[in-house]
Design a protein around this motif. Structure first.
Motif, PDB file in Angstrom:
ATOM      1  N   LEU A 360       0.556  -2.773  -3.380  1.00 21.35           N
ATOM      2  CA  LEU A 360       0.258  -3.228  -2.021  1.00 21.35           C
ATOM      3  C   LEU A 360      -0.314  -4.632  -2.031  1.00 21.35           C
ATOM      4  O   LEU A 360       0.005  -5.455  -1.152  1.00 21.35           O
ATOM      5  N   GLU A 361      -1.147  -4.932  -3.013  1.00 22.02           N
ATOM      6  CA  GLU A 361      -1.685  -6.293  -3.115  1.00 22.02           C
ATOM      7  C   GLU A 361      -0.563  -7.302  -3.350  1.00 22.02           C
ATOM      8  O   GLU A 361      -0.546  -8.393  -2.746  1.00 22.02           O
ATOM      9  N   ALA A 362       0.393  -6.954  -4.217  1.00 25.49           N
ATOM     10  CA  ALA A 362       1.517  -7.844  -4.471  1.00 25.49           C
ATOM     11  C   ALA A 362       2.385  -7.987  -3.219  1.00 25.49           C
ATOM     12  O   ALA A 362       2.877  -9.088  -2.908  1.00 25.49           O
ATOM     13  N   ALA A 363       2.574  -6.885  -2.484  1.00 28.68           N
ATOM     14  CA  ALA A 363       3.376  -6.939  -1.262  1.00 28.68           C
ATOM     15  C   ALA A 363       2.718  -7.831  -0.224  1.00 28.68           C
ATOM     16  O   ALA A 363       3.392  -8.610   0.481  1.00 28.68           O
ATOM     17  N   LEU A 364       1.402  -7.752  -0.088  1.00 31.60           N
ATOM     18  CA  LEU A 364       0.688  -8.598   0.876  1.00 31.60           C
ATOM     19  C   LEU A 364       0.789 -10.071   0.487  1.00 31.60           C
ATOM     20  O   LEU A 364       0.972 -10.944   1.352  1.00 31.60           O
ATOM     21  N   GLY A 371       6.107 -14.607   5.486  1.00 37.75           N
ATOM     22  CA  GLY A 371       5.805 -14.442   6.899  1.00 37.75           C
ATOM     23  C   GLY A 371       6.183 -13.091   7.461  1.00 37.75           C
ATOM     24  O   GLY A 371       6.065 -12.861   8.672  1.00 37.75           O
ATOM     25  N   ARG A 372       6.660 -12.194   6.625  1.00 37.40           N
ATOM     26  CA  ARG A 372       7.029 -10.857   7.088  1.00 37.40           C
ATOM     27  C   ARG A 372       5.799  -9.948   7.138  1.00 37.40           C
ATOM     28  O   ARG A 372       4.713 -10.329   6.715  1.00 37.40           O
ATOM     29  N   GLY A 373       6.006  -8.741   7.652  1.00 38.61           N
ATOM     30  CA  GLY A 373       4.897  -7.806   7.775  1.00 38.61           C
ATOM     31  C   GLY A 373       4.914  -6.754   6.682  1.00 38.61           C
ATOM     32  O   GLY A 373       5.896  -6.569   5.955  1.00 38.61           O
ATOM     33  N   VAL A 374       3.794  -6.056   6.562  1.00 39.77           N
ATOM     34  CA  VAL A 374       3.643  -4.959   5.597  1.00 39.77           C
ATOM     35  C   VAL A 374       3.114  -3.744   6.350  1.00 39.77           C
ATOM     36  O   VAL A 374       2.138  -3.850   7.108  1.00 39.77           O
ATOM     37  N   GLY A 375       3.781  -2.628   6.160  1.00 39.51           N
ATOM     38  CA  GLY A 375       3.343  -1.388   6.801  1.00 39.51           C
ATOM     39  C   GLY A 375       2.881  -0.375   5.766  1.00 39.51           C
ATOM     40  O   GLY A 375       3.456  -0.262   4.685  1.00 39.51           O
ATOM     41  N   VAL A 428       4.459   2.451   1.263  1.00 41.47           N
ATOM     42  CA  VAL A 428       4.303   1.019   1.562  1.00 41.47           C
ATOM     43  C   VAL A 428       5.691   0.449   1.823  1.00 41.47           C
ATOM     44  O   VAL A 428       6.605   0.600   1.004  1.00 41.47           O
ATOM     45  N   THR A 429       5.856  -0.178   2.980  1.00 37.45           N
ATOM     46  CA  THR A 429       7.153  -0.739   3.332  1.00 37.45           C
ATOM     47  C   THR A 429       7.022  -2.226   3.664  1.00 37.45           C
ATOM     48  O   THR A 429       6.047  -2.654   4.298  1.00 37.45           O
ATOM     49  N   GLN A 430       7.973  -3.000   3.188  1.00 32.30           N
ATOM     50  CA  GLN A 430       8.075  -4.414   3.531  1.00 32.30           C
ATOM     51  C   GLN A 430       9.308  -4.669   4.397  1.00 32.30           C
ATOM     52  O   GLN A 430       9.715  -5.820   4.584  1.00 32.30           O
ATOM     53  N   GLU A 431       9.878  -3.558   4.899  1.00 33.11           N
ATOM     54  CA  GLU A 431      11.087  -3.660   5.712  1.00 33.11           C
ATOM     55  C   GLU A 431      10.786  -3.670   7.203  1.00 33.11           C
ATOM     56  O   GLU A 431      11.703  -3.664   8.020  1.00 33.11           O
ATOM     57  N   ALA A 432       9.490  -3.636   7.569  1.00 34.97           N
ATOM     58  CA  ALA A 432       9.117  -3.593   8.987  1.00 34.97           C
ATOM     59  C   ALA A 432       8.675  -4.979   9.447  1.00 34.97           C
ATOM     60  O   ALA A 432       7.828  -5.609   8.816  1.00 34.97           O
ATOM     61  N   GLU A 475      -0.772 -14.002   9.483  1.00 37.44           N
ATOM     62  CA  GLU A 475      -1.476 -14.141  10.747  1.00 37.44           C
ATOM     63  C   GLU A 475      -2.883 -13.546  10.712  1.00 37.44           C
ATOM     64  O   GLU A 475      -3.753 -13.967  11.463  1.00 37.44           O
ATOM     65  N   ARG A 476      -3.085 -12.542   9.874  1.00 37.42           N
ATOM     66  CA  ARG A 476      -4.389 -11.871   9.821  1.00 37.42           C
ATOM     67  C   ARG A 476      -4.758 -11.608   8.367  1.00 37.42           C
ATOM     68  O   ARG A 476      -3.984 -11.002   7.622  1.00 37.42           O
ATOM     69  N   ALA A 477      -5.923 -12.086   7.948  1.00 32.59           N
ATOM     70  CA  ALA A 477      -6.378 -11.845   6.586  1.00 32.59           C
ATOM     71  C   ALA A 477      -6.674 -10.355   6.425  1.00 32.59           C
ATOM     72  O   ALA A 477      -7.502  -9.796   7.144  1.00 32.59           O
ATOM     73  N   VAL A 478      -6.000  -9.730   5.509  1.00 27.15           N
ATOM     74  CA  VAL A 478      -6.148  -8.295   5.325  1.00 27.15           C
ATOM     75  C   VAL A 478      -5.979  -7.966   3.845  1.00 27.15           C
ATOM     76  O   VAL A 478      -5.209  -8.614   3.135  1.00 27.15           O
ATOM     77  N   THR A 479      -6.730  -7.002   3.357  1.00 25.65           N
ATOM     78  CA  THR A 479      -6.637  -6.580   1.960  1.00 25.65           C
ATOM     79  C   THR A 479      -5.922  -5.237   1.873  1.00 25.65           C
ATOM     80  O   THR A 479      -5.710  -4.550   2.884  1.00 25.65           O
ATOM     81  N   ALA A 480      -5.566  -4.873   0.665  1.00 26.18           N
ATOM     82  CA  ALA A 480      -4.909  -3.580   0.452  1.00 26.18           C
ATOM     83  C   ALA A 480      -5.820  -2.435   0.899  1.00 26.18           C
ATOM     84  O   ALA A 480      -5.366  -1.486   1.556  1.00 26.18           O
ATOM     85  N   GLU A 481      -7.107  -2.520   0.574  1.00 24.25           N
ATOM     86  CA  GLU A 481      -8.040  -1.465   0.963  1.00 24.25           C
ATOM     87  C   GLU A 481      -8.195  -1.407   2.481  1.00 24.25           C
ATOM     88  O   GLU A 481      -8.380  -0.325   3.047  1.00 24.25           O
TER      89      GLU A 481
END
Length: 810
Positions: A360-364, A371-375, A428-432, A475-481
């Motif tokens: 998840l950290e690598a995906a973020l 510029g894509r999203g992570v769900g 964890v999806t990077q397709e959204a 757009e928003r600083a966010v961590t895996a946790e």
């Protein structure tokens, strides 16, 4: 020599005196050693006489006979190995007898001189065969141990070749046949050393029989060395000393077979992972240094010596290379295995939480660039505990494997599915590209459970609660946790709604989570700060209207937020485990108030709610016992209310706890009856005395619906099981009258009184006593009167109560 004791670290089960009398002991081994020592002394004093020869032969026969007896006595698993070993002293004795008997025949050379050796050398072969059979019975020493033993053996062979074998073969004064026979002994001794070293590496170093064999091998090697040095013209000890060493070897061989520990030496070795011990390290290090030192001290002088030395050194180098390669490969394999164990769930084979967080950290980080999203989709199986409790954990594990397989097959290759808990999975999806896309993916996961799971001839229909968190890292600083926590929060919101649906995390949940954390922090200190208090709601006899007891309810007066309802802080206390501490205090406080009221107003009862965590508290029974004792209460004065959902948690342990409470005389009530699972079954299984009709049924009694039928059925069932009943949530006279007509005995609710503090409950009881005319008006006490306090029943009443008394008395 003292007897060989059984190792003190070996624990044996307790046995009867009869069994002890038949159990093999170590004294026969000690007796044999004493006998061998005595015969050895006879041999040493007269080695060249018939008496000495007879003593030597007798030692060999005693050793063989003792080994045969030891085999029958101790019944080892690998008896054939010991029979092979038993042949060695027998042939050794025959060889010595022939050597002494043929000493005067001919000139002492030729074929006649070879006859004893033709008998003795097979004794060595039997010895090696027996040791190999023991090694096979112990299931070998492992490839790495074999290589280490090989290094020692090759080094010993080079040393033997340089100092003994080569000079023997080069001795022109000795017949060729005798040269090869004499050279065979040190060669075979190296083989014995090799097999003995392998046996020592099978975790047998604490075995007494093994050490008897090991010391015997030293005696055998000493005798062979003395004979070999004498053959090359380098006598160090007299030949009788060599023969005495053989005597010690044969004696120890017999003692090893007689000792009870020989049976353990014949069993498979325990599989343990050990480090490279100091003894083994030193032995291998010496084995590597010996060739260099040997060649440096005595350089090969002939072509044959140079070829043999080069060959031995080459073999030694090859063994070292194989040993290093094996160690490197094992280390690499162990690293791969450890990495797999650290990153993989052992049951399902899915990635675990550690691998999930890393991914998840690598995906973020990747999404921040693209510029894509992570769900993140946090999924929890609904009612999975019921599957475990009903069908067992094996079925539960099978269900988890089916779920893992369906999730793996139902996601895209770029999506990661991990198992992070008992029945919790995360995707964890990077397709959204949006939160709506992530919710759509979650909806697709829900459809994976539409098909029932077939396990153990049963078809299990599963649903799941899914929480979704989504973010654009750019757009928003966010961590895996952060994302995992948000998805987890949303999942619990889905659970609270009944499960089986998808809930998207939003900011209101973040505020709720922060508020919950703050509430938890305040709750941890609330009891010490005196913010918690017990309130009491009267329980009324519906026919007479009299108060028969109270239900104790906890209240929290927060210094900033005011009165916090139990529906807010009790779940927090339950989730954090604080409920155990709060529950103990509640039982003690309620018992103390009840004791005071019973001394003033007579027989009253107190009902106290017990939470799931409290019921699992090992000190619950002792806390209740102490509370009853401290306040002089009979067990029947206290009633513990237990909701049906609690009973689903470990039925056997729950029943044991309830039985222990019943042994104190405490009454048990099934709370919120009819809202849980298998109500009738649990009433029959657990020792309940009372049933509480849930307020959800009582509230419908004035609406003319089906609640009348349900309440009537509950009351009839309770009467049939000889249980009393209490109806909760009575708010109007219509409900009360209907309950009376249906046969309800007692009730509680706002119609009679809300829950009140202890002081107000005391006034409630006093008011009831006054209305029944049981309390006389106490005149005011003059100022000069004796200040000794009056008993509670005669103490002055409040102005309102005094006024009521005067109205009643006219």
């Amino acid at each position: 020599m003292s007897p060989l004791p059984t190792p003190s670290r070996i624990r044996t089960p307790a046995v009867s005196s009869r069994e002890l009398s038949t159990r093999p002991s170590a004294w026969p081994a000690a007796l044999l050693l004493l006998t061998v020592l005595a015969l050895t002394a006879i041999y040493v004093t007269a080695p060249a006489t018939r008496r000495g020869a007879a003593a030597f032969v007798l030692i060999c026969l005693c050793a063989s006979s003792a080994m045969a007896w030891g085999i029958r006595r101790n019944r080892p698993a690998a008896a054939h190995a010991w029979y092979l070993l038993a042949g060695a002293p027998l042939l050794g004795g025959v060889g010595m007898g022939l050597r002494l008997g043929l000493a005067g025949v001919g000139d002492g050379g030729g074929i006649v001189a070879l006859i004893p050796d033709l008998v003795t050398i097979p004794a060595y072969l039997l010895l090696i065969s027996g040791l190999l059979a023991l090694l096979r019975a112990r299931r070998g020493a492992g490839a790495h141990s074999g290589l280490d033993g090989g290094l020692m053996a090759v080094a010993a062979l080079l040393l033997s070749w340089t100092l003994l074998i080569s000079p023997l073969l080069a001795n022109a004064d000795m017949p060729v046949s005798l040269r090869f026979i004499n050279a065979a002994y040190p060669t075979i001794s190296v083989a014995v050393l090799f097999v003995g070293a392998l046996l020592a590496m099978t975790e047998i170093r604490s075995n007494t029989a093994f050490w008897a064999l090991a010391v015997g091998w030293i005696g055998l090697a000493t005798g062979d060395l003395v004979y070999a040095l004498a053959s090359v013209g380098r006598p160090t000890l007299p030949l009788w000393a060599a023969n005495a060493s053989y005597c010690i070897f044969y004696g120890l061989l017999g003692a090893a077979a007689l000792h009870p520990s020989m049976a353990a030496l014949s069993r498979p070795a325990l599989s343990r992972v050990r480090g490279y011990g100091n003894t083994r390290f030193i032995a291998v290090a010496v084995a590597l240094l010996v060739p260099a030192a040997t060649i440096a001290i005595r350089s090969p002088s002939t072509v044959v010596e140079r070829v043999v030395s080069a060959l031995v050194v080459s073999v030694l180098g090859l063994l070292v290379l194989v040993r290093i390669t094996g160690a490197v490969n094992r280390h690499a394999t162990a690293e791969v295995r450890l990495e797999r164990q650290a990153n993989q769930d052992p049951l399902t084979g899915l990635p675990n939480r550690l691998r999930l967080v890393s991914h998840l950290e690598a995906a973020l980080a990747h999404a921040h660039v693209t510029g894509r999203g992570v769900g993140v989709l946090f999924m929890d199986l609904d009612d999975f505990k019921i599957v475990n409790d009903s069908w067992g954990h094996e079925t539960g594990d099978g269900l988890l494997n089916v779920v893992a397989a369906r999730l793996t097959a139902g996601v895209r290759r770029s999506e990661l599915v991990a198992r992070v808990g008992g029945d919790e999975f995360v995707l964890v999806t990077q397709e959204a590209d949006s939160a709506a896309d992530a919710v759509g993916i979650a909806g697709r996961l829900l459809t994976l459970f539409d098909v029932p799971v077939a396990l153990q001839s049963s078809h299990i229909v599963m649903t799941s609660s899914i929480g979704v968190a989504f973010a654009h890292p750019a757009e928003r600083a966010v961590t895996a946790e952060d994302l995992l926590r948000e998805a987890d929060t949303a999942m619990y919101r889905s659970k609270a709604r009944g499960g089986g649906e998808v809930v998207l995390f939003d900011e209101s949940m973040r505020t709720e989570t922060a508020s919950r954390i703050a509430l938890e922090g305040s709750l941890r200190e609330a009891l010490e700060r005196g913010e918690l208090a017990m309130h009491y709601q009267p329980i009324i006899n519906l026919m007479s209207g009299q108060t028969t007891g109270f239900e104790a309810l906890m209240r929290w007066q927060h210094p900033d937020r005011g009165m916090i309802p139990p529906i807010e802080f009790i779940p927090v206390a339950e989730a954090t485990g604080l409920i155990v501490k709060l529950g103990r205090w509640a039982v003690q406080q309620a018992a103390a108030d009840l004791g005071r009221w019973r001394s003033q107003f007579g027989a009253l009862s107190m009902s106290v709610n017990v939470s799931p965590r409290q019921l699992r508290d090992v000190q619950l029974v002792s806390v209740v016992r102490q509370a009853l004792h401290d306040n002089g209460l009979p067990g029947a004065a206290l009633c513990l209310e237990i909701t049906e959902s609690i009973l689903l948690d470990d039925v056997e342990a729950t029943k044991a706890t309830l039985d222990a409470l019943k042994s104190l005389g405490v009454r048990l009530a099934a709370d919120d009856f009819g809202t849980g699972y298998s109500s009738l079954a649990y009433l029959r299984l657990f020792p309940f005395d009372q049933v509480k009709v849930d307020r959800s049924f009582v509230s419908g009694l004035d609406a003319g619906g089906d609640d009348d039928v349900i309440v009537e059925a509950v009351l009839s069932m309770a009467r049939a099981l000889s249980m009393t009943t209490i109806a909760e949530g009575i708010e109007n006279t219509i409900q009360r009258d209907r309950l009376i007509s249906l046969g309800a005995e007692r009730g509680q609710g706002w119609l009679f009184s809300a829950a009140m503090p202890a002081a107000q409950a005391t006034e409630h009881l006093l008011d009831a006593q006054i209305e029944r005319g049981h309390v006389e008006l106490v005149p005011e006490i003059p100022a000069a009167a004796d200040p000794t306090p009056l008993p509670p029943a005669l103490a002055p009443h409040s102005p309102r109560q005094v006024s009521k008394l005067r109205n009643l008395t006219g």
